[in-house]
Each structure stands twice: as C-alpha cells, then as structure tokens.
Motif scaffolding. Structure first.
Motif, PDB file in Angstrom:
ATOM      1  N   ARG A  40       0.808  -1.219   0.000  1.00 42.38           N
ATOM      2  CA  ARG A  40       0.000   0.000   0.000  1.00 42.38           C
ATOM      3  C   ARG A  40       0.845   1.275   0.000  1.00 42.38           C
ATOM      4  O   ARG A  40       0.412   2.298  -0.528  1.00 42.38           O
ATOM      5  CB  ARG A  40      -0.980  -0.011   1.165  1.00 42.38           C
ATOM      6  CG  ARG A  40      -0.399  -0.172   2.543  1.00 42.38           C
ATOM      7  CD  ARG A  40      -1.524  -0.225   3.587  1.00 42.38           C
ATOM      8  NE  ARG A  40      -2.332  -1.431   3.417  1.00 42.38           N
ATOM      9  CZ  ARG A  40      -2.230  -2.520   4.183  1.00 42.38           C
ATOM     10  NH1 ARG A  40      -1.344  -2.556   5.164  1.00 42.38           N
ATOM     11  NH2 ARG A  40      -2.998  -3.561   3.972  1.00 42.38           N
ATOM     12  N   ASP A  41       2.076   1.228   0.528  1.00 41.93           N
ATOM     13  CA  ASP A  41       2.892   2.437   0.540  1.00 41.93           C
ATOM     14  C   ASP A  41       3.438   2.790  -0.848  1.00 41.93           C
ATOM     15  O   ASP A  41       3.945   3.893  -1.059  1.00 41.93           O
ATOM     16  CB  ASP A  41       4.054   2.288   1.532  1.00 41.93           C
ATOM     17  CG  ASP A  41       5.010   1.182   1.130  1.00 41.93           C
ATOM     18  OD1 ASP A  41       4.583   0.015   1.077  1.00 41.93           O
ATOM     19  OD2 ASP A  41       6.190   1.483   0.860  1.00 41.93           O
ATOM     20  N   GLN A  42       3.311   1.855  -1.788  1.00 44.68           N
ATOM     21  CA  GLN A  42       3.783   2.116  -3.148  1.00 44.68           C
ATOM     22  C   GLN A  42       2.714   2.771  -4.022  1.00 44.68           C
ATOM     23  O   GLN A  42       3.013   3.287  -5.105  1.00 44.68           O
ATOM     24  CB  GLN A  42       4.194   0.786  -3.812  1.00 44.68           C
ATOM     25  CG  GLN A  42       5.354   0.068  -3.146  1.00 44.68           C
ATOM     26  CD  GLN A  42       6.693   0.516  -3.706  1.00 44.68           C
ATOM     27  OE1 GLN A  42       6.804   1.599  -4.274  1.00 44.68           O
ATOM     28  NE2 GLN A  42       7.693  -0.307  -3.557  1.00 44.68           N
ATOM     29  N   ILE A  43       1.471   2.730  -3.575  1.00 49.24           N
ATOM     30  CA  ILE A  43       0.366   3.158  -4.448  1.00 49.24           C
ATOM     31  C   ILE A  43       0.459   4.633  -4.824  1.00 49.24           C
ATOM     32  O   ILE A  43       0.305   4.997  -6.001  1.00 49.24           O
ATOM     33  CB  ILE A  43      -0.991   2.854  -3.783  1.00 49.24           C
ATOM     34  CG1 ILE A  43      -1.200   1.341  -3.694  1.00 49.24           C
ATOM     35  CG2 ILE A  43      -2.131   3.505  -4.558  1.00 49.24           C
ATOM     36  CD1 ILE A  43      -2.449   0.935  -2.932  1.00 49.24           C
ATOM     37  N   ALA A  44       0.715   5.497  -3.852  1.00 44.55           N
ATOM     38  CA  ALA A  44       0.735   6.939  -4.130  1.00 44.55           C
ATOM     39  C   ALA A  44       1.818   7.315  -5.138  1.00 44.55           C
ATOM     40  O   ALA A  44       1.522   7.990  -6.138  1.00 44.55           O
ATOM     41  CB  ALA A  44       0.886   7.726  -2.835  1.00 44.55           C
ATOM     42  N   PRO A  45       3.094   6.926  -4.940  1.00 44.77           N
ATOM     43  CA  PRO A  45       4.115   7.329  -5.922  1.00 44.77           C
ATOM     44  C   PRO A  45       3.904   6.727  -7.301  1.00 44.77           C
ATOM     45  O   PRO A  45       4.169   7.387  -8.317  1.00 44.77           O
ATOM     46  CB  PRO A  45       5.433   6.848  -5.291  1.00 44.77           C
ATOM     47  CG  PRO A  45       5.056   5.848  -4.265  1.00 44.77           C
ATOM     48  CD  PRO A  45       3.703   6.246  -3.771  1.00 44.77           C
ATOM     49  N   LEU A  46       3.410   5.488  -7.356  1.00 40.88           N
ATOM     50  CA  LEU A  46       3.143   4.872  -8.649  1.00 40.88           C
ATOM     51  C   LEU A  46       1.982   5.569  -9.361  1.00 40.88           C
ATOM     52  O   LEU A  46       2.004   5.754 -10.587  1.00 40.88           O
ATOM     53  CB  LEU A  46       2.843   3.379  -8.480  1.00 40.88           C
ATOM     54  CG  LEU A  46       4.040   2.486  -8.165  1.00 40.88           C
ATOM     55  CD1 LEU A  46       3.574   1.118  -7.686  1.00 40.88           C
ATOM     56  CD2 LEU A  46       4.940   2.348  -9.386  1.00 40.88           C
ATOM     57  N   SER A  47       0.974   5.962  -8.598  1.00 41.94           N
ATOM     58  CA  SER A  47      -0.158   6.685  -9.178  1.00 41.94           C
ATOM     59  C   SER A  47       0.293   8.018  -9.761  1.00 41.94           C
ATOM     60  O   SER A  47      -0.124   8.409 -10.861  1.00 41.94           O
ATOM     61  CB  SER A  47      -1.243   6.921  -8.119  1.00 41.94           C
ATOM     62  OG  SER A  47      -1.776   5.696  -7.658  1.00 41.94           O
ATOM     63  N   GLN A  48       1.139   8.724  -9.026  1.00 45.63           N
ATOM     64  CA  GLN A  48       1.633  10.009  -9.524  1.00 45.63           C
ATOM     65  C   GLN A  48       2.466   9.823 -10.783  1.00 45.63           C
ATOM     66  O   GLN A  48       2.355  10.597 -11.749  1.00 45.63           O
ATOM     67  CB  GLN A  48       2.467  10.715  -8.446  1.00 45.63           C
ATOM     68  CG  GLN A  48       2.883  12.126  -8.827  1.00 45.63           C
ATOM     69  CD  GLN A  48       1.691  13.041  -9.042  1.00 45.63           C
ATOM     70  OE1 GLN A  48       0.915  13.276  -8.137  1.00 45.63           O
ATOM     71  NE2 GLN A  48       1.543  13.564 -10.266  1.00 45.63           N
ATOM     72  N   LYS A  49       3.300   8.781 -10.792  1.00 43.51           N
ATOM     73  CA  LYS A  49       4.109   8.488 -11.975  1.00 43.51           C
ATOM     74  C   LYS A  49       3.208   8.257 -13.197  1.00 43.51           C
ATOM     75  O   LYS A  49       3.477   8.774 -14.294  1.00 43.51           O
ATOM     76  CB  LYS A  49       4.967   7.254 -11.715  1.00 43.51           C
ATOM     77  CG  LYS A  49       5.696   6.696 -12.924  1.00 43.51           C
ATOM     78  CD  LYS A  49       6.921   7.476 -13.278  1.00 43.51           C
ATOM     79  CE  LYS A  49       7.738   6.761 -14.343  1.00 43.51           C
ATOM     80  NZ  LYS A  49       8.966   7.476 -14.703  1.00 43.51           N
ATOM     81  N   ALA A  50       2.125   7.481 -13.010  1.00 43.51           N
ATOM     82  CA  ALA A  50       1.217   7.190 -14.110  1.00 43.51           C
ATOM     83  C   ALA A  50       0.562   8.465 -14.631  1.00 43.51           C
ATOM     84  O   ALA A  50       0.463   8.685 -15.846  1.00 43.51           O
ATOM     85  CB  ALA A  50       0.158   6.181 -13.668  1.00 43.51           C
ATOM     86  N   LEU A  51       0.123   9.329 -13.738  1.00 42.80           N
ATOM     87  CA  LEU A  51      -0.515  10.579 -14.164  1.00 42.80           C
ATOM     88  C   LEU A  51       0.490  11.493 -14.863  1.00 42.80           C
ATOM     89  O   LEU A  51       0.135  12.191 -15.824  1.00 42.80           O
ATOM     90  CB  LEU A  51      -1.138  11.291 -12.963  1.00 42.80           C
ATOM     91  CG  LEU A  51      -2.312  10.567 -12.297  1.00 42.80           C
ATOM     92  CD1 LEU A  51      -2.908  11.446 -11.193  1.00 42.80           C
ATOM     93  CD2 LEU A  51      -3.391  10.187 -13.311  1.00 42.80           C
ATOM     94  N   ASP A  52       1.734  11.482 -14.405  1.00 44.92           N
ATOM     95  CA  ASP A  52       2.765  12.282 -15.065  1.00 44.92           C
ATOM     96  C   ASP A  52       3.037  11.772 -16.478  1.00 44.92           C
ATOM     97  O   ASP A  52       3.529  12.528 -17.330  1.00 44.92           O
ATOM     98  CB  ASP A  52       4.064  12.255 -14.248  1.00 44.92           C
ATOM     99  CG  ASP A  52       3.948  13.040 -12.948  1.00 44.92           C
ATOM    100  OD1 ASP A  52       2.995  13.825 -12.804  1.00 44.92           O
ATOM    101  OD2 ASP A  52       4.813  12.854 -12.068  1.00 44.92           O
ATOM    102  N   LEU A  53       2.735  10.486 -16.721  1.00 47.50           N
ATOM    103  CA  LEU A  53       2.901   9.900 -18.057  1.00 47.50           C
ATOM    104  C   LEU A  53       1.609   9.992 -18.875  1.00 47.50           C
ATOM    105  O   LEU A  53       1.482   9.339 -19.909  1.00 47.50           O
ATOM    106  CB  LEU A  53       3.345   8.436 -17.936  1.00 47.50           C
ATOM    107  CG  LEU A  53       4.780   8.224 -17.439  1.00 47.50           C
ATOM    108  CD1 LEU A  53       5.056   6.747 -17.193  1.00 47.50           C
ATOM    109  CD2 LEU A  53       5.794   8.790 -18.441  1.00 47.50           C
ATOM    110  N   ASN A  54       0.651  10.773 -18.381  1.00 48.85           N
ATOM    111  CA  ASN A  54      -0.592  11.059 -19.106  1.00 48.85           C
ATOM    112  C   ASN A  54      -1.505   9.843 -19.235  1.00 48.85           C
ATOM    113  O   ASN A  54      -2.194   9.674 -20.251  1.00 48.85           O
ATOM    114  CB  ASN A  54      -0.292  11.636 -20.499  1.00 48.85           C
ATOM    115  CG  ASN A  54      -1.486  12.379 -21.078  1.00 48.85           C
ATOM    116  OD1 ASN A  54      -2.358  12.847 -20.351  1.00 48.85           O
ATOM    117  ND2 ASN A  54      -1.546  12.468 -22.394  1.00 48.85           N
TER     118      ASN A  54
END
Length: 360
Positions: A201-215
């Motif tokens: 669960r601690d990985q969800i936030a940074p991975l989500s942000q990475k995905a949004l940064d990749l459009n």
C-alpha cells in the motif's frame, strides 16, 4: 475505437474497490464509502485466478447479486474480471457495467479469442490487462481480437510484469511497454493499476503520480474496509480513508502550456536533444565498425566470439563511468546489455560467413 465511455467521467478516471467481493456487507460498506467520495466505478473480484491452489479464489457467481444490490442502492457501476465465456454470461446476466480480461488470460491467445467471441458486438467497455510476461505483441494481439469482434469500447490496464527473484515491486512496471502500446493505439484509454504493480500500500501513491505524469487516463486502486483482514492481496489494499488521502495528494499536470516562452524554450531544448541524439547514433555506428573489425580479427585467428573477462570489465567500468557523470548505473547496465547482445550478433554473423565460405 469508441472513447466516449471514459469521457463521461472526470479526468483522471478512478476505479476503486476490493480485490475480492467477500461478503454482502463488505461490498455494501466499501461501495457506500467510495460513492461518498464521488467514485462511480467500483471494482470487485468475483473469480480470482490464483498462482497456486488452496488459496482464496473468490466467491464466484454467488457474489454477483451483492453487486447488483450495491448498484441499486448507490447508482454506481461495477467492473469485474472475466476469464472465460461462462464468466461473461454470468456477468452480463447480472448487469455488470465494465469487464476486464486479466493478465493470466491475456497471455493466452486461445483464451482471449474465446472471451472476445462471447462478447461479440457488446456495447459495454472491455479492458485488457497487460500479459504477465513483458510481451507487447500479446497485449496488442488481445486488443485486436476484441476489435475484430466489433467491440469498440476497449481500454488497457497496466498492472506490471512478473520478474524472477525479489524486486522492488511485486510486478515490474516497465513503463516503456505501455508507452509503446499507446503509440500503436493513440486513442486507447490507458489505466494504471498501482496496487498490483507495487504489491504494497505504501507504493500506491508514488506509482499513481508516476502514471498521471505519463498522461494515463485513469487509475484502478484496491480499497477494502479492513485491508489487513482481506482474504486476498491484503498488503496492497488501502482503507477508504487512505484512498481519499492518496487522491487528495495527487497532482494532475497539464498536457501542454499556451505560454509562448515555455513553448519556445521547449523547442530549443528539443533541438539540442536532436543534435545530441544524432551524435549518439554516429558514435554507435563507429562502435559497430570497430566491432566488425574485432569480428574479422577473431575469425582470422580462430577465436570464439564471447569473452567473459572482457564482458565483466565492461559491466564493471561503464556503470562506474555513469556514476561519475551523475547517471543511473542500472540504466547504463541495461543499455550495455543491449549493445553487447548486438555485438555478439554482429561477430557471430562474421564467423558464420567464414564457415559458409569454407563450406563452398
């Protein structure tokens, strides 16, 4: 390809809910909590394809009425995974709104074809998770099989790729693969599943942000009323409250800017990169010529292609050089693995040409 279904929702699209539907009470509780946050698409596992037997594999079709009840009360839509035509029949019978084909199914073209044929002409969205292994062609093939059955509301889910041994992530993201998929299908909605990529669960936030940064167009996140007691994938699920915090902290950037100074500076920097890339290609061409000369020299002296000591030297020094320049060691290692593989191919071709000449 019809994108209208995803444009009905705000950007980014959020699909959230438990890994598995475990009870009527659990489904109702999490649906109510997510609906109160404005989430209108709930995910819930009905049939769970597990790696090994004797683990929780989902309630099965008996859980589908729970989803219908939650839909009736809250007005949300539900998304579930289907792995065969029987699952499709049951899902449609119980008015499921969105279906997805899982990673273990995508890897098998026969399975995908059977599912696609059972969905022929369907008007609800069908999403395709990437195959377990990093094979872009399989992912593309699964999408094409759906499109060939006149299924127009198609999307893709990036849930990461399996790898051997202990890694940082449960499933390596290998972002370049979904990016390449988007190049093949520019209009294809692309959704990231950070829960399955991270596995924690601690990985969800940074991975989500990475995905949004990749459009990416949206996120699929596993949410459970009591994650630690979940019957499947407990470590990667979050509470509704934690999910709300993740959403609140996400930063959705603009696709571009109308600022003329920005656009001018960006164009200038891109031109600089074009020039550097041209030099890089010239350098690689010069390196290949040297490799060809080495191949000829080895051929003349009857020496084998692969030299372990030389390869160990390259893998020791190049990352060191990279670190000295502030570059990522792992990136340079991966680049040199590709370069070395091509070098072996070139030298092997030269040696084989000698063998063919001798045989003639």
């Amino acid at each position: 390809m019809d994108q209208s279904w995803i444009k009905e929702y705000s950007h980014p699209l959020f699909i959230a809910g438990p890994c598995s539907a475990e009870s009527e009470e659990q489904v109702l509780n999490v649906t109510r909590a997510l609906k109160n946050q404005g989430i209108n698409i709930i995910r819930a596992g009905i049939w769970k394809p597990r790696t090994r037997p004797n683990s929780f594999e989902g309630i099965g079709h008996a859980a589908l009425p729970w989803l219908e009840l939650a839909k009736k009360e809250t007005g949300v839509k539900f998304a579930i995974e289907v792995a065969n035509p029987s699952h499709v029949e049951q899902a449609l019978k119980h008015n499921i709104d969105i279906l997805w084909i899982g990673a273990r199914s995508t890897v098998n073209p026969f399975t995908v074809q059977e599912i696609a044929e059972s969905l022929k002409g369907i008007t609800i969205p069908v999403l395709v998770k990437n195959p377990v292994n990093p094979d872009l062609a399989l992912w593309i093939g699964a999408i094409e099989r759906l499109l060939n059955q006149d299924i127009q509301k198609v999307g893709a889910i990036h849930r990461g790729f399996s790898s051997f041994g202990k890694q940082r992530y449960r499933n390596e993201p290998l972002w370049q693969i979904p990016v390449e998929l988007k190049r093949h299908f520019p209009e294809l909605p692309l959704i990231c599943d950070p829960s399955h990529i991270g596995g924690r669960r601690d990985q969800i936030a940074p991975l989500s942000q990475k995905a949004l940064d990749l459009n990416y167009d949206g996120l699929m996140i596993e949410v459970h009323p009591n994650p630690d007691k979940a019957l499947s994938d407990a470590a990667q699920q979050v509470t509704p409250e934690a999910f709300a915090q993740i959403r609140q902290n996400l930063h959705v950037r603009r696709a571009t800017s109308d600022n003329e100074l920005f656009r001018s500076k960006l164009e200038e920097l891109r031109e600089r990169i074009n020039s550097i890339d041209h030099d890089l290609v010239d350098t690689l061409a010069a390196r290949q010529k040297a490799i060809e000369e080495i191949g000829i020299y080895k051929k003349e002296n009857d020496v084998m292609v692969f030299q372990l000591e030389r390869w160990n030297e390259i893998m020791r020094t190049r990352p060191e050089w990279a670190s000295a320049q502030g570059l990522d060691r792992e990136l340079i290692e991966e680049i040199y693995k590709l370069i070395h593989a091509d070098s072996l191919k070139v030298q092997t071709r030269i040696l084989n040409e000698e063998t063919n000449d001798s045989a003639s």
